[in-house]
Design a protein around this motif. Structure first.
Motif, short mmCIF file in Angstrom:
data_model
loop_
_atom_site.label_atom_id
_atom_site.label_comp_id
_atom_site.label_asym_id
_atom_site.label_seq_id
_atom_site.Cartn_x
_atom_site.Cartn_y
_atom_site.Cartn_z
N LEU A 267 34.16 72.24 48.36
CA LEU A 267 34.30 73.52 49.05
C LEU A 267 33.60 73.47 50.41
O LEU A 267 34.18 73.80 51.45
CB LEU A 267 33.71 74.62 48.17
CG LEU A 267 33.89 76.04 48.68
CD1 LEU A 267 35.36 76.38 48.78
CD2 LEU A 267 33.19 77.03 47.75
N TRP B 98 36.71 74.03 43.32
CA TRP B 98 35.43 74.69 42.96
C TRP B 98 35.61 75.53 41.73
O TRP B 98 36.71 75.79 41.31
CB TRP B 98 34.87 75.52 44.14
CG TRP B 98 35.75 76.62 44.64
CD1 TRP B 98 36.90 76.50 45.35
CD2 TRP B 98 35.55 78.03 44.47
NE1 TRP B 98 37.43 77.70 45.64
CE2 TRP B 98 36.62 78.68 45.13
CE3 TRP B 98 34.57 78.82 43.84
CZ2 TRP B 98 36.73 80.06 45.16
CZ3 TRP B 98 34.68 80.19 43.90
CH2 TRP B 98 35.77 80.81 44.55
N ARG C 142 40.71 76.99 45.01
CA ARG C 142 40.44 77.30 43.61
C ARG C 142 41.59 76.77 42.75
O ARG C 142 41.37 76.14 41.73
CB ARG C 142 40.31 78.82 43.46
CG ARG C 142 39.97 79.28 42.06
CD ARG C 142 38.49 79.28 41.87
NE ARG C 142 38.11 79.21 40.48
CZ ARG C 142 36.93 79.58 40.04
NH1 ARG C 142 36.00 80.02 40.86
NH2 ARG C 142 36.62 79.48 38.76
N GLN D 19 29.04 73.61 46.10
CA GLN D 19 30.18 72.83 45.60
C GLN D 19 30.60 71.85 46.70
O GLN D 19 30.97 72.28 47.79
CB GLN D 19 31.37 73.72 45.25
CG GLN D 19 31.11 74.70 44.12
CD GLN D 19 30.55 76.02 44.64
OE1 GLN D 19 29.97 76.06 45.73
NE2 GLN D 19 30.73 77.07 43.88
#
Lengths: 534, 534
Positions: free
Chosen positions: B468, B534, B529, B465
C-alpha cells in the motif's frame, strides 16, 4: 524494389564490422579452455580483441564498439563475479549451474549481477581524472590564459625562427603539468597560436609552406614530448601508474618519480627537436642565410615573404600588439592561475597528503565553478569530455575484467615464452613492440588501455626490472604518437591545415621515432642507472 | 577601487549559498553523535540537507551542488567503508585511528578509498537507465515518429475540443511506456504538437488564449498522469522500486505490478482531466455553445477566432495535410517501432528473462545505432542526458551512503515516532506529506531520490502495509508534480509560451492535487484492496 549496389553494401557499417566479428567469433568458439584460460576469460578476450580490431580497421565510433562489447558480455554473463561466501572471484554462472568454487548450485542473482559488473568502469577514478582534465583544459582555453602564455613566449624568444620553435617547445613544457589533456593543451591552446604565427609570417599551405610546416611539426612533437614528461602531461598516463602499482609492490610511479625519470631524456629530445626538424624540413641553409642577413642589419619590418625576409621583429611586434590588446591579466585569468598552481602543489605533494589525483582535479574544477571562472554550461557542452568518459569507462571495465579473468596474464605469459624461446632481450623487445603497436591505434589512450597491462604482465613473467620496464612503457605511451597523424586528436589538428603532406608527416615521424628510441635506450637508461632504477 | 553595491554581493552565488551552508554547518557541528547516529551519518546528513536546501533556495546548478557535496565528504573521509577482515560496513577512519569494529589501528588506504566511494553512484544501473531513457526519447523525437503518432490521434479525435484534449491524453498514455523520460516525451514530442494545434486554432497568449491554455494544461497534466502510470513512464520511477525491494523482501514492483495497481486510478484521472480543466479554464459554456452551433450546421472551414468558430474540421484537415506531407512511414520510423516494441516486450517479461531494465534500454539504443536510425553524435550532443547522468550519479552516491550510514533510517524513525506520538494514521500522513514536499523541488527525480527512502523507512518502522505504502509513494512521485510550473523540465516547457498565468497555473495545480489525492485514497485504495495488497 531497387537493387542496392554491392559497393554500397560493402561500405556499410555492418559490412566493415564483419572481419572484426569473425575474428571475435573464432576466438570465442574455437579457443580450447584450460585451467590457465577459463571460458569466461576466452569470451572477454574475444570481445576485447574484436573491439580493438574494429577500432583499427573501421570508422565505427569507439563508444558504439565499447557499448556493443559490454552488452554482449552482459547478455552472456561473461564477467567475473565475487562469491559472497568466500570473497573469491569466480565465473558468473547461470542460475542452478554448479559454482566452480564450491560445487553447490550457483545462487542466482539473475543477469543483474553480471550487468552491474559492466558498469564498474564508470566509477574508476582514472576515468574521472581524464574527464576532469578535459575541463581544466577548457578553462585554460576559455579564459585565454593559454594564449597569453604563448604570446609572452614569442615576445621573449621570437626574434629568430629557432627562437620561435623553442618558444613553442617551452610553452608546451610549461603548460603540460597544468593541462593534463594533451589534446586540450595542443589543440586548444598552443595550436591556435602556432597557426597564427605561421600566417603572420606569410606562410600558407599554398604559398611558402616551409616555415609553417616547420612550426606545425614543432608544435605537434613538442606536445608529445611534454605529454610523456609529466604524469599529468596526458590524460591516460595514470593508467600506466595504476597497472604498475597493481603488479609490483614497490613501484610507485607518482608525479615526482615520473618527472625524475623523464627529465633528462625528455629535455634532450625537446632541445634536439627543433634542430632535427629544421634539417628535416630543409630549412637549415635558408635560416643560416637569414641569420647572416640579420647580422648584416636588414631589419625590415615588412612581413611578406617568410623564407627571404625572416627573421625580423615583425612577429615580436605582433605578439606585443596582441598582448597589449589583451590588456592586463583579467580577474578570471588570475583565478585560473591560482587554481592551477594549487592543483600543481597538491599533485606534487600527493604522496604526503594522500589526496587522490582525481579529487585534486575535481577540487580545481569546483573552485573554478564557484568563483565563476567557468560555468557549468562550459562543462556540460564539452561533449568530447562526456564522450571520452563513456568509451573509456566501458573500456576500463573490459580491460579490468580481462585482467581479473587472467586473460591478460595469459597473453603476457605467451609473449614472454615467445621471447624466451627466441632468446630475445626482454625489456628492449617489449618496449620497442609497445612503441610500434601505437601505429595501429587512433588514440594514445586506447593504445595504453589496451596494451600496457599485457606488456607489463609479460615483463613481470620474464623477471624484467620493474622500474626500468615501467619507465619505458610510461614514457613511450605518449612519445610513440609521433609516427602518425591520427594517433591523437592533437596530431589531427596540426595536420589538418595542410602545411605538411601525409608522406612527409610519416617520414619525419619515423625519423623522430628512431631518434627517441636511441635517446631513451642510451641517455635514458644511463640516467635511470644513476637513479638506481636497475 | 570601485565599491561593489551590497545588492550585487547579496545576489552573487556564494551569498545565496550562505543559508544552506549555515544549516549544513549547524547539523555537522551541533548534532550530538549517538549509537543510532554515528559521526559519519551526521556528516553525510549535513551535506545532504545542505544540498537539498540549496536546491530549493538558490539557482546554483544542481551538478555543482552535488560535486561540492561529494568533494567535501571525500576530503573529510565521511563515507562508510567496508572492513576487509569482516566484510562489515564501518566508518572510514583516518590512518592509525582505532577501527570502530575491531579496535585495532585502522589500516590506512589513504583518502583514496574514501574518494573511490564518492564515485560509486556512477555505476548504479538506475542512473544509466535514466541516461538511456533520454536517448530513446531523443530517437522518438529525431525520427519524427512521436509527431506522427500525435497527428494520427488528432486526425481521429480532433473534431471537437474535448476530442482534441482526449487525443493529447491518449497520445501520452500510449507513448509513456516507450519513452521513459517524461521530459523527452512531453517536452520533445507532445508539446510541439500541442503548441502547433493551439496556433492553428488562432489562439495565442495575447489573442484568445483560453483554448491554448486549456490544451497546454491538458498536455502538462496528461504527461504527469502517464508518468505515474508505468514503471517506465518517468526516468526516476525505478528508484522507488529499488528502495522498496531493498526494504521489503516480498515487494517486487516490476513493470506489470506497477501497471496493475495504477491502471484503475490513473485511467479515472486521465478521463476526468479534460472535464476538470475545461471547467477550470472557463471553457465549459463556450464549448457547449459551439457544440450546438456545430449541430446547427455552421461547418465553416475558416480558422480565425477559436472561441467562436471552434469546433470545425480545420484542425483535422491540418493534421491530414501534415500527415500527407510526412508521407508514409520512413525506414527509420519502422526501425524505431521495431526497437521500441522489442524493448516493451523485454521490459514486460523481465521477471522471466532476468534481464536488467537498463540493459534492455541500452540494447535498444545499441540496435538503433547499429541500424543507423540515430548516430552517436545524437547521443554525445544530448547534453541534458550527460548532465543528468552526472548530478544523479552523485546524488545516488549520497542517498546510498545516507542509507548505509543509517541516517535515512534514523530520520524515518524520528518521523514515525512523531506520527505515533500525535496518533496520526501512518500511511495517509506519509503519503500526503510525500506529495506536498514536491512543492519544494525543481526536479521530480531529485524529490524521489531525496525523500522516498526516508518515507519508506518511516512506514517500515510503523508497520505500514508494504504494498500500500509503496504504491502510494510510487504513483505520487510523478503526480505530485502537478502543483508547480518548475517541478520538471516538461512543466517548464508547457508554461513557457505564456498561455497560462503563474497564479492560474498554481491554482489549477492545487485543484488537481486535491482531486488526485481523493481519487487515489478512494478508488485507488479500493482497487488495491481488491488486488489483495492490504
Amino acid at each position: 524494389m531497387q537493387r542496392i549496389p554491392w559497393s554500397t553494401i560493402l561500405k556499410s557499417q555492418p559490412a566493415t564490422l564483419l572481419p572484426s566479428v569473425t575474428i571475435g567469433a573464432l576466438i570465442w568458439f574455437c579457443t580450447p579452455a584450460s585451467d590457465e584460460l577459463t571460458p569466461t576469460a576466452i569470451r572477454i578476450l574475444a570481445v576485447f580483441v574484436s573491439c580493438i580490431f574494429a577500432l583499427i580497421t573501421t570508422s565505427v565510433d569507439i563508444s558504439l564498439l565499447v557499448l556493443t562489447g559490454l552488452a554482449l558480455l552482459s547478455l552472456t554473463h561473461s564477467f567475473q563475479c565475487e562469491d559472497k561466501a568466500t570473497g573469491l572471484l569466480t565465473e558468473c554462472r547461470l542460475c542452478g549451474e554448479p559454482n566452480p568454487l564450491t560445487g553447490d548450485p550457483y545462487k542466482c542473482h539473475g543477469a543483474k549481477e553480471s550487468f552491474h559488473h559492466s558498469l564498474e568502469g564508470f566509477s574508476s577514478s582514472v576515468v574521472w581524472l581524464i574527464f576532469a582534465a578535459f575541463h581544466l583544459g577548457k578553462a585554460v582555453e576559455v579564459t585565454q590564459l593559454g594564449r597569453r602564455v604563448s604570446l609572452l613566449m614569442i615576445k621573449m624568444f621570437g626574434k629568430r625562427i629557432m627562437g620561435l620553435a623553442y618558444a613553442i617547445v617551452f610553452s608546451e613544457l610549461l603548460l603540460a603539468p597544468f593541462v593534463p589533456s594533451n589534446t586540450a593543451r595542443g589543440g586548444g591552446i598552443v595550436h591556435p597560436v602556432v597557426h597564427a604565427i605561421a600566417t603572420t609570417l606569410g606562410s600558407t599551405p599554398t604559398h611558402d609552406p616551409k616555415v609553417g610546416a616547420f612550426l606545425m611539426l614543432v608544435g605537434n612533437h613538442a606536445n608529445l614530448i611534454s605529454a610523456s614528461m609529466y604524469l599529468t602531461g596526458m590524460a591516460a598516463n595514470p593508467i600506466v601508474l595504476a597497472k604498475a602499482t597493481q603488479l609490483y609492490e614497490g613501484v610507485n610511479f607518482d608525479f615526482l618519480t615520473w618527472l625524475t625519470g623523464s627529465i633528462v631524456p625528455a629535455l634532450v629530445c625537446a632541445l634536439a627537436l627543433p634542430v632535427i626538424l629544421r634539417w628535416s624540413c630543409g630549412l637549415s641553409s635558408d635560416s643560416k642565410q637569414r641569420d647572416e642577413e640579420e647580422q648584416g642589419g636588414s631589419n625590415g619590418g615588412a612581413i611578406s615573404n617568410a623564407t627571404t625576409k625572416f627573421p625580423n621583429d615583425g612577429i615580436v611586434k605582433h605578439a606585443e600588439t596582441e598582448l597589449e590588446r589583451m590588456g592586463s591579466m583579467s580577474g578570471k585569468e588570475w583565478q585560473l592561475c591560482l587554481v592551477l598552481l594549487l592543483c600543481l602543489c597538491l599533485w606534487v605533494t600527493s604522496s604526503y597528503t594522500k589526496l587522490d589525483a582525481t579529487l585534486v582535479a575535481l577540487l580545481g574544477i569546483l573552485m573554478l565553478l564557484h568563483m565563476g571562472t567557468m560555468t557549468w554550461k562550459d562543462i556540460s557542452k564539452n561533449t568530447n569530455a562526456w564522450d571520452t568518459l563513456f568509451w573509456l569507462g566501458g573500456f576500463v571495465t573490459m580491460a579490468h575484467q580481462l585482467s581479473d579473468a587472467g586473460a591478460s596474464a595469459f597473453l603476457g605469459h605467451k609473449i614472454s615464452s615467445l621471447i624466451e624461446q627466441l632468446g630475445l632481450p626482454p625489456v628492449p623487445f617489449l618496449a620497442v613492440s609497445y612503441f610500434l603497436t601505437t601505429f595501429m591505434f587512433s588514440s594514445l589512450s586506447a593504445h595504453i588501455v589496451a596494451f600496457v597491462g599485457t606488456f607489463l604482465d609479460a615483463g613481470h613473467a620474464l623477471g624484467a626490472q620493474p622500474m626500468l620496464l615501467t619507465a619505458l612503457l610510461a614514457y613511450f605511451g605518449a612519445l610513440s604518437g609521433c609516427m602518425t597523424n591520427y594517433s591523437t586528436g592533437m596530431a589531427a589538428m596540426y595536420y589538418a591545415p595542410g602545411y605538411v603532406s601525409r608522406s612527409k608527416w610519416f617520414l619525419i615521424g619515423f625519423q623522430l621515432a628512431l631518434f627517441y628510441l636511441v635517446v631513451y635506450f642510451t641517455i635514458g637508461m644511463g640516467w635511470w642507472r644513476l637513479l638506481g632504477w636497475w
